[in-house]
Structure formats: C-alpha cells, structure tokens
Write a protein that holds these residues in place. Structure first.
Motif, PDB file in Angstrom:
ATOM      1  N   ARG A   1     -13.063 -12.156   3.984  1.00 54.31           N
ATOM      2  CA  ARG A   1     -13.711 -11.078   3.240  1.00 54.31           C
ATOM      3  C   ARG A   1     -14.914 -11.615   2.481  1.00 54.31           C
ATOM      4  NH1 ARG A   1     -11.900  -6.380   5.413  1.00 54.31           N
ATOM      5  NH2 ARG A   1      -9.631  -6.387   5.587  1.00 54.31           N
TER       6      ARG A   1
ATOM      7  N   TRP B   1      -2.868   0.925  -3.601  1.00 61.25           N
ATOM      8  CA  TRP B   1      -3.525   2.226  -3.484  1.00 61.25           C
ATOM      9  C   TRP B   1      -4.336   2.509  -4.747  1.00 61.25           C
ATOM     10  CZ3 TRP B   1      -4.838   5.973  -0.269  1.00 61.25           C
ATOM     11  CH2 TRP B   1      -5.178   7.221  -0.790  1.00 61.25           C
TER      12      TRP B   1
ATOM     13  N   ASN C   1      -3.035  -7.336  -1.142  1.00 61.82           N
ATOM     14  CA  ASN C   1      -4.104  -6.343  -1.237  1.00 61.82           C
ATOM     15  C   ASN C   1      -4.136  -5.749  -2.632  1.00 61.82           C
ATOM     16  OD1 ASN C   1      -2.162  -4.226  -1.334  1.00 61.82           O
ATOM     17  ND2 ASN C   1      -2.060  -4.247   0.902  1.00 61.82           N
ATOM     18  N   ARG C   2      -5.085  -4.835  -2.842  1.00 61.83           N
ATOM     19  CA  ARG C   2      -5.256  -4.255  -4.166  1.00 61.83           C
ATOM     20  C   ARG C   2      -4.276  -3.137  -4.454  1.00 61.83           C
ATOM     21  NH1 ARG C   2     -11.330  -2.800  -3.038  1.00 61.83           N
ATOM     22  NH2 ARG C   2     -10.507  -2.967  -0.916  1.00 61.83           N
TER      23      ARG C   2
ATOM     24  N   TYR D   1     -11.689  -7.129  -5.518  1.00 63.56           N
ATOM     25  CA  TYR D   1     -10.561  -7.582  -4.718  1.00 63.56           C
ATOM     26  C   TYR D   1      -9.560  -8.310  -5.612  1.00 63.56           C
ATOM     27  CZ  TYR D   1     -13.344  -6.780  -0.507  1.00 63.56           C
ATOM     28  OH  TYR D   1     -14.080  -6.214   0.482  1.00 63.56           O
TER      29      TYR D   1
ATOM     30  N   ARG E   1      -7.712   5.096  -2.055  1.00 55.76           N
ATOM     31  CA  ARG E   1      -8.048   4.854  -0.657  1.00 55.76           C
ATOM     32  C   ARG E   1      -7.140   3.754  -0.123  1.00 55.76           C
ATOM     33  NH1 ARG E   1     -11.159   0.456   0.526  1.00 55.76           N
ATOM     34  NH2 ARG E   1     -11.983   1.508   2.375  1.00 55.76           N
TER      35      ARG E   1
ATOM     36  N   ASN F   1      -6.491   0.297   1.120  1.00 54.84           N
ATOM     37  CA  ASN F   1      -7.136  -1.013   0.988  1.00 54.84           C
ATOM     38  C   ASN F   1      -6.337  -2.047   1.783  1.00 54.84           C
ATOM     39  OD1 ASN F   1      -9.130  -0.147  -1.021  1.00 54.84           O
ATOM     40  ND2 ASN F   1      -7.377   0.041  -2.392  1.00 54.84           N
ATOM     41  N   ASP F   2      -6.469  -1.970   3.093  1.00 62.87           N
ATOM     42  CA  ASP F   2      -5.745  -2.936   3.935  1.00 62.87           C
ATOM     43  C   ASP F   2      -6.569  -4.225   3.985  1.00 62.87           C
ATOM     44  OD1 ASP F   2      -3.825  -4.006   5.529  1.00 62.87           O
ATOM     45  OD2 ASP F   2      -4.377  -2.898   7.332  1.00 62.87           O
ATOM     46  N   ASP F   3      -6.622  -4.952   2.847  1.00 68.74           N
ATOM     47  CA  ASP F   3      -7.563  -6.052   2.668  1.00 68.74           C
ATOM     48  C   ASP F   3      -7.194  -7.317   3.419  1.00 68.74           C
ATOM     49  OD1 ASP F   3      -9.105  -4.619   0.704  1.00 68.74           O
ATOM     50  OD2 ASP F   3      -7.458  -4.976  -0.684  1.00 68.74           O
TER      51      ASP F   3
ATOM     52  N   LEU G   1       0.825  -1.203   0.000  1.00 69.53           N
ATOM     53  CA  LEU G   1       0.000   0.000   0.000  1.00 69.53           C
ATOM     54  C   LEU G   1       0.867   1.264   0.000  1.00 69.53           C
ATOM     55  CD1 LEU G   1      -2.905  -0.849   2.471  1.00 69.53           C
ATOM     56  CD2 LEU G   1      -3.141  -0.129   0.097  1.00 69.53           C
TER      57      LEU G   1
END
Length: 846
Positions: free
Chosen positions: A807, A754, A751-752, A773, A757, A759-761, A721
């Motif tokens: 998720r 930045w 994760n995706r 995702y 936003r 995205n601390d998935d 991120l």
C-alpha cells in the motif's frame, strides 16, 4: 571495521637458512632446466642460517646479470642457475628478480602479493636479492644477500585460507618501490606515495584455498627490514568469506635475511560474522581514489588480465594513476556474474582467486589496489552493479549490520544506491551521522531503484567528499541465508558514476525474540490433542504469493517458509505454463505447497466463480473450480482455497445451501488429489458470519463420505470488516472461537474496519500507517489472544499464513512511497518482531 582483535606475543628472531646444495632448489624429482644462452654458468647461493626456511625458485623467475635478464634454471642437483655472457673484467653482478629491479631508478619493486608453496618454502621472487662474484672460469657460485626479512605466521584453524595480509600499523611502506644502495647492500623504506603499508599472501589459488594442518601450518611473508615500532597487523580471510584480525604489538624488529616467528594464531572468526570481504587478493594496480600510481600486471586497462588460473604473476609493471589492475569483470546483459558472457574478460579461476566468483553480480566491475570498483573508469559506458554472495551463514532470520567503506569518483555526478536484496532496512549512518530512513520523511532513501519491496539508501554525491573514503553502517532486520546486498550508481551512463568499496562486513547484531525458546510446529493437517500446552509453540510463517513469481520459491524457504501458498492466475490460459514452472521451482528449492489460492470472481456479471449462486451459475462455478483443482494436482497441495462467494455485487439467489452443495461436490474432486477444500469467509454476504459458514461446512461434510473434510480458510481482515459493520462489540477472536476446529488455512492481515466503506486493506498486522491506514485488530491488542485461541481451542497446526498487499501513502522526495510492503522478508520481520511476541506475551499472562 569491527574485526576480531587478539594480542599476540612475538617470539625470538631466528636466523634464515638460505641456500646450500639442493636446499634452495626445486623439489625432489624436478627435472634439470639448464639456463638458456651465455658462456658462463652462475650457481645462485644464499647465505646459510639455522631456521630451516627453504626458497622456492619455481615459476621460471628471472635474474638480472650484468644488466641482462636471464631465466633461472636448475642444474642436475636442483640448484638454481643462470647463464651469463662472458664479462671482460670477470665481474658478474646479479639482481634478483630481474623484473623487480629498475636500473633507471636504482630501486626494487616489492610486489603487493606473494604466494604460498608447500614444504615450508617461500617464493624466491617475493624477496629481492643482490650479489656479485669475480671469476675467469666458465662457472661460479654467486652468494646473494636477501634484502628483506621474513615474518613467519604459524596458523591453525578449521578453514580454507584465502589470504594472509600483513600490515605495518604505523602506515609505513611494506610493498611498492624501494631505493637500493648496493654499497650496503640494503633497500630503504622511503614511504613513497605509491607504496602500500601492507602485503598479501594470496592463498586462494583457484578458489580452494590452503587448509591448515591439524597441528598448524606456517605461512611466510617477506617484508622490508625495519623496526616496525608500532607493531604489525595480521588479517586472515577464508574462502567462505570470513576473516579475523590480530594486532602484533611493537616494537617488532625484522632484519634482512632473518625470520621473525610470531606466536601461533588460531583462526576462528566470531560467530556473529556472517560475511567479510576485504578484497585482500585484489592487490594489483594503482590507487585511483588517492590518485597515486602503483604496480601490477599489464601495461594498462586495455591489457587483459592474466590467463593463468590464479592470476599470480608478479606485480612489477608500473601503473599510472587511474589505471586498473585488470580488465573489467563485465557482464553486459545483467546476468549474474560469473555466468557465461561474451564480455567476461577474465577466467573464472581468476575470479575464484580474487574471492569474487560467487558474487551475485559483477556488472562493469574492476579490481584496484585492495578494493573493488563499480563502473568503467574513464569510459562511463554503463554503471557498475556489485551484489554480494548470499549470507549463507545467517541461517534463520536475524538482525544484522552491513558495514563498508566507500569512495566516490572525483567529480561524481551520480548517487550510489545501497540496499538489501532481501531484508528490512532499519537504520543507516554515514561517518557516524544518522540518515533518515523513515519512508514518510527520508529524502536520502528510495523505493524506485528496485521496486517497493526494497528500500535503498542513497549515498548522495553532493553530501560526500569525492576521492575520500567514507564509513557506512546500515542495520537490517530479516537477514537470512538468502539475503544479499547491492551497490550501484543511480545514473546509468555518460556521466562520472564510478565508486569503490572495501572492507564489506555483515555481522549478526541480534536474534529475534524467543529465538531458541520455542518449539516450531511442522505444518500438519492433523488436529492437535485437546489440552496440549501451547505456551511455547511457534507455527511456521507462510505467505500467499504469486505462483509465477520465482521469489515465491527461492527466497521464502530462507525465512522458514518451507510450506508455501501460491496463488493460481485468474487467466486459465496460463495455468499449464505456471504449474510447470512451479513444479520445477518446488523441486529445485526444497519447498512444499500447503495451500493453493484458486482464482476468485470479479464485479462482472459473469458468475462462474460464485459457489453460493443457484442453478446454471452454480454449475458453471463448480465446473471452473473442478478444472482448477485437477490442474494443480502435480503440485500436491494439502489444501485448495475457494471463496465462499464472488464479490457480492449480486443479491439474486445466493444461499448457504448452494454453498454447502458446491463445497461437497468440490471436495469429491479434491479427494482425487489428496487435498482439503478450504472455503474463505468474505466481509459480507453468505459466509461472512462465522456460524453461517460453520454450518455450511458441516452440511457439506455430511452430504457425502469424503476422504478429506471441507474446512474454513479464516481471513482475519474480512472478519474484522464484517464484525465492525454488522456485529459491533464482537472481535476476530469471537469469530475464530465459533469456527473452532474447522480452521484449515489462514489469511493473516489487518485493516481499518468499517468506517462507511469496505476497507479490505490487507495491511501488515500492527501497521500504524499513513493517510488513515491502521490495523484495528492490532489497536485492540487482539493478536496475542487470537494466536493462543488458534492453537489451544482450534487446535490448528498448519502454517501462519500472511496475505498482504503493498500500500502506498503519498509522495516523498519526488517518488511514490509505500510503508505497507508485501515481501517474504517484511512478513518474516513482522511475524518475529510483532505478532509472535504478542502471542508469547499473552501466553505468559495466562
């Protein structure tokens, strides 16, 4: 059924030796047991032969003498005798055993179960006999004619045998009701609908089974005389839930009063067979699914099961269609059977004899004729829940197939959920037709049955024919020694919700890639030597899981996660309770703590968990973590993990200098418990940059003389991120190389990146996902290089620790679905099928 098949040649038929003084009586040393009542004593003899077969008359069997049931005793020579009332015409007619003969139907009942005894004997009650004698004296010899033949099975093998099942391959009756013609005398195999094409030698006893001698042991089964033109099938099961089947080619003639000896069999189940339960010892009662009657102990479902240890009473009582063979094996409080319960209606030894004692759960279950029922037939007081024993033979995780037959009650109003207690569902087919198990599209699966950590296949009552047996095959990944399988209706009570299962087998279908072709590294905080060949090394997997979750300790070791990473609650008031619980679980399950994830801060203004803060906030944070480190001392962690800052909702006074001082002070405390402080990088703010965090760690170590150095806990998602937002073009591998040998702990997830936003998935690596995702690290193909850099350049030799969050992505078939699931088995499956193979592929390219 995927059974082991062997072809066996049939040897010559040997004459049956039955009778002779003492040859068919009690074992030497038995005391005489004179018959009760009657004015005439009849000595029971049987025609002699040459085979060496002996009859065992123990167990107080009864003979029907001139229509009166008499208990068989023994005279001083050990010969079986019965007493009889004086007959006016001097004729004495004996039917044996008495309970097997019906004068009204002029037929014999051959019990579906027989029992082995020592000394090469066969239980006399297993073979109906008939004889007559005329005498005017007070004693006489009655020569009985056996109405069955004997199949003798020489069996060797390293196992404790639970059952030997002999079946007519053409489907002809082998046990049940057989008309008797006294003029011949013989019984007739008439194929009555209530009869069975098989008979079982029940060897389990109280669970110990029969261990064959090194040279082999002979198992003898009485069967009706006949040609058996299609041959016989012999299935052997053991007390460890394994089985093997042999096909005996026809024609296979069995004559009444003679022995057919089979070629020696060596019991050696295939290595791929992890579990087998055919319920061969559950032989009593009717066939409810086929709506036919049968025979068994007791007169009905209200009669409790036998109180004897093995439940070996002869099955002579007629059973109506729908009447079970025993009372329910019921635990009404959901405790694992056969734990203590006021409603457990059978003795534990009885369950051991049936091969059911170690089943994880028998909630409203009952035995029927060679199968197990889940549910209370006719009562519908609650749904039945059946859960197999754990797959102890699996060892390390593998891919496996669960196969079973299932029959739903006629008029079934409930679906049946089938799932792995730990394992990843990969596929399913019913009667050869595939079931859609994709969580995004499958309407015959559910994650709401037992929570999102398990995906259940729903066998829809509307799609199956009730009263008919259906074949189900389900494939799973991450099946390990702790895995088990569960079956249960989806409706709890007050509707028809009973089902039957049979022929449950679990077979290993494949090991994971590189299994046996790697060197597993036992976790150590020591750095490896520079230049070591890392191409075949494999770090042990691990996961961050709740300290208060029992699964953290009981399941994870079965997936190679012997070093675990529990997280400490943010609620300080429960620390004492949770740590005491963890201490007991660690001792009970043989696992150890690698790293404890200490609590982290929130978006509130209370900054007592921010090590980058200044002044009183920093002092409060250090005091909080000092208490936490000392509290976890009983768990003996190798590392304790803190975040480098809170959630960074604040911008006042945070600095790398404050972080370095805080880490120095906390490492002094951690030295007291023999642990390293590992500081975790965040996605922005102080310590998000690798160079900044590395410098702070170096400064902390330089501020004092520590017995253990401060290290970095590298979070791959946080780094990704930060980099995609602040340093485009750089990757997590670049971040890792900058951190170098300072790495002491890992948080592996994707994760995706930045996209406007944070995205601390905490996604599973390689995760394709739903609703946008996607693992950006996996899309970039970096996991193999990351793993190689970790081993070769960072010289890290600790565990490979996942930190995954479940998720959800949307609603399918009326329920919220998740395809990013956090559980030990999903993590192990991802590690062994995706991430570690990515490293091996990268290492091979280098």
């Amino acid at each position: 059924m995927l059974a082991i098949r062997h072809t066996v040649c049939v040897l010559l038929v040997l004459p049956l030796l039955l009778g002779g003084c003492g040859g068919d009586g009690a074992d030497d040393g038995d005391k005489p047991r004179p018959p009760a009542g009657g004015g005439v004593i009849l000595r029971l003899k049987v025609a002699a032969g040459e085979s060496g077969m002996r009859w065992d008359w123990s167990g107080e069997p009864r003979a029907l003498v001139n229509g009166v049931a008499r208990t068989v005793g023994f005279d001083a020579d050990g010969v079986p005798v019965v007493g009889a009332d004086v007959s006016a015409d001097g004729l004495y007619t004996v039917h044996f055993p008495a309970d097997a003969y019906s004068r009204a139907k002029r037929a014999f009942v051959l019990p579906p179960a027989q029992f082995p005894v020592s000394g090469g004997s066969l239980q006399a009650a297993a073979c109906p006999m008939y004889g007559t004698v005329r005498t005017t004296g007070d004693a006489a010899d009655v020569t009985l004619s056996p109405l069955c033949g004997v199949v003798r099975i020489p069996l060797a093998g390293d196992a404790h045998i639970a059952s030997v099942r002999v079946e007519d391959r053409s489907g002809g009756a082998v046990s049940g009701l057989f008309p008797f013609d006294p003029a011949t005398p013989e019984i007739v195999r008439n194929g009555n609908s209530g009869n069975l094409p098989w008979v079982v030698l029940d060897c389990a006893g109280t669970g110990g089974g029969v261990r064959p001698a090194a040279s082999g042991t002979e198992f003898c089964v009485a069967v009706p005389a006949g040609d058996y033109a299609s041959g016989l099938s012999v299935r052997v099961t053991d007390c460890a839930h394994r089985s093997a089947t042999w096909d005996i080619p026809g024609p296979c003639a069995v004559a009444a009063g003679w022995v057919k000896t089979l070629a020696p069999l060596n019991y050696a189940p295939g290595e791929d067979l992890l579990f087998a339960e055919h319920f061969d010892n559950c032989v009593w009662g009717c066939d409810y699914a086929a709506e036919t009657g049968g025979y068994g102990v007791g007169a009905g479902s209200s009669v409790p099961s036998p109180a004897t240890s093995a439940g070996t009473e002869a099955a002579y009582v007629a059973k109506g269609a729908g009447t079970p063979g025993s009372a329910l094996f019921e635990t009404s409080d959901y405790n694992s059977a056969p734990a203590a319960s006021a409603t457990l209606a059978v003795r534990r030894d009885y369950l051991r004899n049936r091969g059911l004692y170690d089943w994880q759960r028998l909630f409203y279950a009952a035995e029927y004729r060679g199968c197990l029922c889940g549910g209370d037939v006719g009562g519908y007081g609650n749904r039945g829940i059946l859960m197999t024993p754990r797959m102890a033979a699996a060892g390390e995780p593998c891919c496996a197939e669960l196969s079973f037959r299932i029959c739903l009650e006629r008029g079934m109003e409930s679906d049946v959920a089938c799932m792995a207690e730990s394992g990843v569902l990969l596929g399913c087919e019913v009667d050869g037709m595939p079931v859609d198990v994709d969580v995004a599209t499958g309407t015959d699966i559910s994650q709401s049955v037992q929570g999102v950590t398990r995906t259940a296949v729903l066998l829809r009552a509307a799609k199956l024919t009730s009263g008919v047996w259906h074949q189900v095959r389900m494939s799973f990944g991450a099946v390990a020694a702790g895995s088990a399988f569960r079956f249960m209706p989806t409706v709890i009570r007050d509707v028809k919700n009973c089902f039957w299962i049979d022929d449950v087998e679990v077979r290993r279908t494949g090991r994971y890639a590189h299994a046996g072709d790697c060197v597993t590294v036992e976790p150590t905080t020591e750095r490896a030597a520079a230049g070591e060949d890392v191409s075949r090394l494999r770090l042990r997997p691990s996961a961050v899981l709740s300290m208060a979750n029992e699964t953290t300790y009981t399941v994870t070791p079965g997936y190679g996660m012997t070093w675990i990473c529990p997280s400490l609650s943010s609620d300080e008031s429960v620390w004492t309770r949770d740590i005491a619980f963890a201490e007991k679980q660690l001792a009970a399950n043989g696992c150890k703590v690698w790293c404890i994830h200490l609590p982290y801060g929130s978006t509130t203004a209370v900054r007592n968990r921010d090590l980058c803060a200044a002044g009183a906030d920093r002092a409060a944070s250090v005091a909080f973590f000092t208490r936490a480190i000392r509290a976890v001392a009983p768990l003996k962690p190798k590392n304790v993990l803190v975040h480098c800052n809170q959630t960074l909702a604040f911008g006042d006074g945070s600095s790398a200098a404050s972080l370095a001082l805080s880490l120095h002070e906390l490492q002094t405390v951690a030295d007291e418990i023999g642990a390293h402080v590992c500081v975790e990088n965040m996605s922005y703010g102080v310590g998000a940059d690798a160079a900044v965090l590395a410098a702070a760690v170096d400064e902390a170590n330089a501020l004092g003389s520590h017995r253990h150095e401060v290290r970095i806990a590298f979070d791959t998602g946080h780094a990704n991120l930060y980099l995609t937002r602040e340093q485009p073009g750089k990757t997590v591998v670049d971040w890792l190389r900058t951190a170098g040998a300072r790495i002491g702990q890992l948080h592996i997830h994707g994760n995706r990146g930045w996209n406007g936003r944070i995205n601390d998935d905490h996604l599973m690596p390689g995760y394709a996902g739903r609703l946008g995702y996607a693992d950006a690290i996996g899309r970039a193909g970096l996991w193999g290089e990351f793993y190689h850099t970790l081993l070769a350049e960072c010289r890290y030799r600790g565990p490979f620790t996942y930190e995954i969050s479940t998720r959800t992505f949307g609603t399918v078939a009326g329920e919220e679905r998740s395809d990013n699931v956090s559980a030990p088995w999903t993590i192990a499956h991802n590690y062994d099928t995706y991430l570690y193979p990515a490293f091996r592929e990268y290492a091979n390219r280098k």
